[in-house]
Design an enzyme around this catalytic site. Structure first.
Site, PDB file in Angstrom:
ATOM      1  N   ASP A  29     -14.870  -1.540  -9.979  1.00  0.00           N
ATOM      2  CA  ASP A  29     -16.240  -1.117 -10.222  1.00  0.00           C
ATOM      3  C   ASP A  29     -16.304  -0.080 -11.350  1.00  0.00           C
ATOM      4  O   ASP A  29     -17.358   0.496 -11.609  1.00  0.00           O
ATOM      5  CB  ASP A  29     -16.883  -0.558  -8.947  1.00  0.00           C
ATOM      6  CG  ASP A  29     -16.032   0.511  -8.277  1.00  0.00           C
ATOM      7  OD1 ASP A  29     -14.906   0.770  -8.750  1.00  0.00           O
ATOM      8  OD2 ASP A  29     -16.494   1.098  -7.279  1.00  0.00           O
ATOM      9  N   GLU A  47       0.842  -1.197   0.000  1.00  0.00           N
ATOM     10  CA  GLU A  47       0.000   0.000   0.000  1.00  0.00           C
ATOM     11  C   GLU A  47       0.878   1.248   0.000  1.00  0.00           C
ATOM     12  O   GLU A  47       1.877   1.303   0.735  1.00  0.00           O
ATOM     13  CB  GLU A  47      -0.917  -0.005   1.243  1.00  0.00           C
ATOM     14  CG  GLU A  47      -1.720   1.245   1.471  1.00  0.00           C
ATOM     15  CD  GLU A  47      -2.596   1.607   0.283  1.00  0.00           C
ATOM     16  OE1 GLU A  47      -2.594   2.793  -0.106  1.00  0.00           O
ATOM     17  OE2 GLU A  47      -3.285   0.706  -0.261  1.00  0.00           O
ATOM     18  N   ASN A  92       5.492   1.605  -3.229  1.00  0.00           N
ATOM     19  CA  ASN A  92       5.024   1.950  -4.573  1.00  0.00           C
ATOM     20  C   ASN A  92       5.342   0.739  -5.436  1.00  0.00           C
ATOM     21  O   ASN A  92       6.488   0.492  -5.800  1.00  0.00           O
ATOM     22  CB  ASN A  92       5.749   3.193  -5.100  1.00  0.00           C
ATOM     23  CG  ASN A  92       5.270   3.605  -6.483  1.00  0.00           C
ATOM     24  OD1 ASN A  92       4.553   2.867  -7.165  1.00  0.00           O
ATOM     25  ND2 ASN A  92       5.664   4.793  -6.907  1.00  0.00           N
ATOM     26  N   LYS A 112      -8.903  10.921 -15.399  1.00  0.00           N
ATOM     27  CA  LYS A 112      -8.429  11.813 -16.443  1.00  0.00           C
ATOM     28  C   LYS A 112      -7.381  11.133 -17.314  1.00  0.00           C
ATOM     29  O   LYS A 112      -6.504  10.425 -16.824  1.00  0.00           O
ATOM     30  CB  LYS A 112      -7.851  13.079 -15.818  1.00  0.00           C
ATOM     31  CG  LYS A 112      -8.891  13.941 -15.104  1.00  0.00           C
ATOM     32  CD  LYS A 112      -8.262  15.189 -14.513  1.00  0.00           C
ATOM     33  CE  LYS A 112      -9.318  16.027 -13.789  1.00  0.00           C
ATOM     34  NZ  LYS A 112      -8.736  17.248 -13.185  1.00  0.00           N
ATOM     35  N   ASP A 118      -7.171   2.712  -7.684  1.00  0.00           N
ATOM     36  CA  ASP A 118      -7.559   4.082  -8.008  1.00  0.00           C
ATOM     37  C   ASP A 118      -7.723   4.196  -9.522  1.00  0.00           C
ATOM     38  O   ASP A 118      -6.800   3.894 -10.278  1.00  0.00           O
ATOM     39  CB  ASP A 118      -6.472   5.050  -7.526  1.00  0.00           C
ATOM     40  CG  ASP A 118      -6.934   6.494  -7.526  1.00  0.00           C
ATOM     41  OD1 ASP A 118      -7.697   6.867  -8.442  1.00  0.00           O
ATOM     42  OD2 ASP A 118      -6.541   7.248  -6.627  1.00  0.00           O
TER      43      ASP A 118
END
Length: 212
Positions: A154, A65, A92, A122, A118
């Site tokens: 999702d 994480e 990372n 954009k 995430d």
């Protein structure tokens, strides 16, 4: 324990996240290093792995994480439950994963989950998404033959991108004929999966296997 509050979005391309992390001494982390390893990339608060480690004590679990306060909180919960087959790392993944996997015993990595990463909606931010071609290639080299990868989102566009990047690598094949897997093959669902399904929204799920 009070719930830690953190920023929802962290830019993995910023300078502070480009410094590779030194892998831990694994023999001080896990009781049995030869147990098969389940790697959860982007584990968030770690509640999914916290439950998995209890229902599958013959597996080791590792959560990565990028939001460090969540890692600290998750490891505290692990310690409270005295789980010796679970560890969380501030990482990372697109910087640390090669060195991290090389530090583990050969052949232990057998399962990878990437769940609700995430989406970075954009177009100019798409390069910040977790599943990049380089990540796919690293996992193709590290996973045992017949090793499994579960992808969930999702957001349909993100799910398609993740699935296609893995399927574009000859090392992986899909384990279901339909475009999306209806049921989760694991005994535990993430908090995000539960919330998504409670709203009646779809979960776009792909289940893949490393070709022998």
């Amino acid at each position: 324990m009070a719930r830690v509050r953190v920023r929802q979005h962290v830019n993995p391309l910023s300078d502070k996240y480009q410094i590779p992390r030194t892998p831990p001494e694994w023999d001080k982390v896990y009781t049995d290093l030869q147990h098969p390893l389940h790697l959860d990339i982007g584990c968030g608060r770690g509640r999914f792995l916290l439950q998995m480690a209890q229902v599958q004590p013959d597996w080791n679990f590792l959560g990565l994480e990028i939001r460090e306060p969540l890692v600290t909180e998750a490891n505290q919960l692990r310690d409270e439950l005295e789980l010796k087959n679970l560890h969380y790392l501030f990482s990372n993944v697109n910087v640390d994963l090669p060195q991290l996997l090389q530090s583990l015993p050969s052949g232990v990595l057998q399962y990878v989950t990437i769940q609700f990463p995430d989406p970075w909606f954009k177009k100019r931010h798409a390069k910040r998404r977790t599943v990049q071609p380089e990540l796919v290639n690293i996992l193709a080299q590290a996973l045992l033959g017949s090793g499994k990868i579960l992808l969930q989102s999702d957001v349909e566009a993100v799910a398609i991108e993740m699935r296609d990047r893995f399927l574009n690598c000859a090392a992986f094949q899909r384990l279901h004929p339909e475009p999306w897997l209806t049921e989760n093959p694991l005994p535990i669902a993430t908090e995000r999966e539960k919330a998504t399904q409670a709203k009646g929204d779809p979960v776009y799920r792909s289940f893949l296997e490393k070709v022998k």
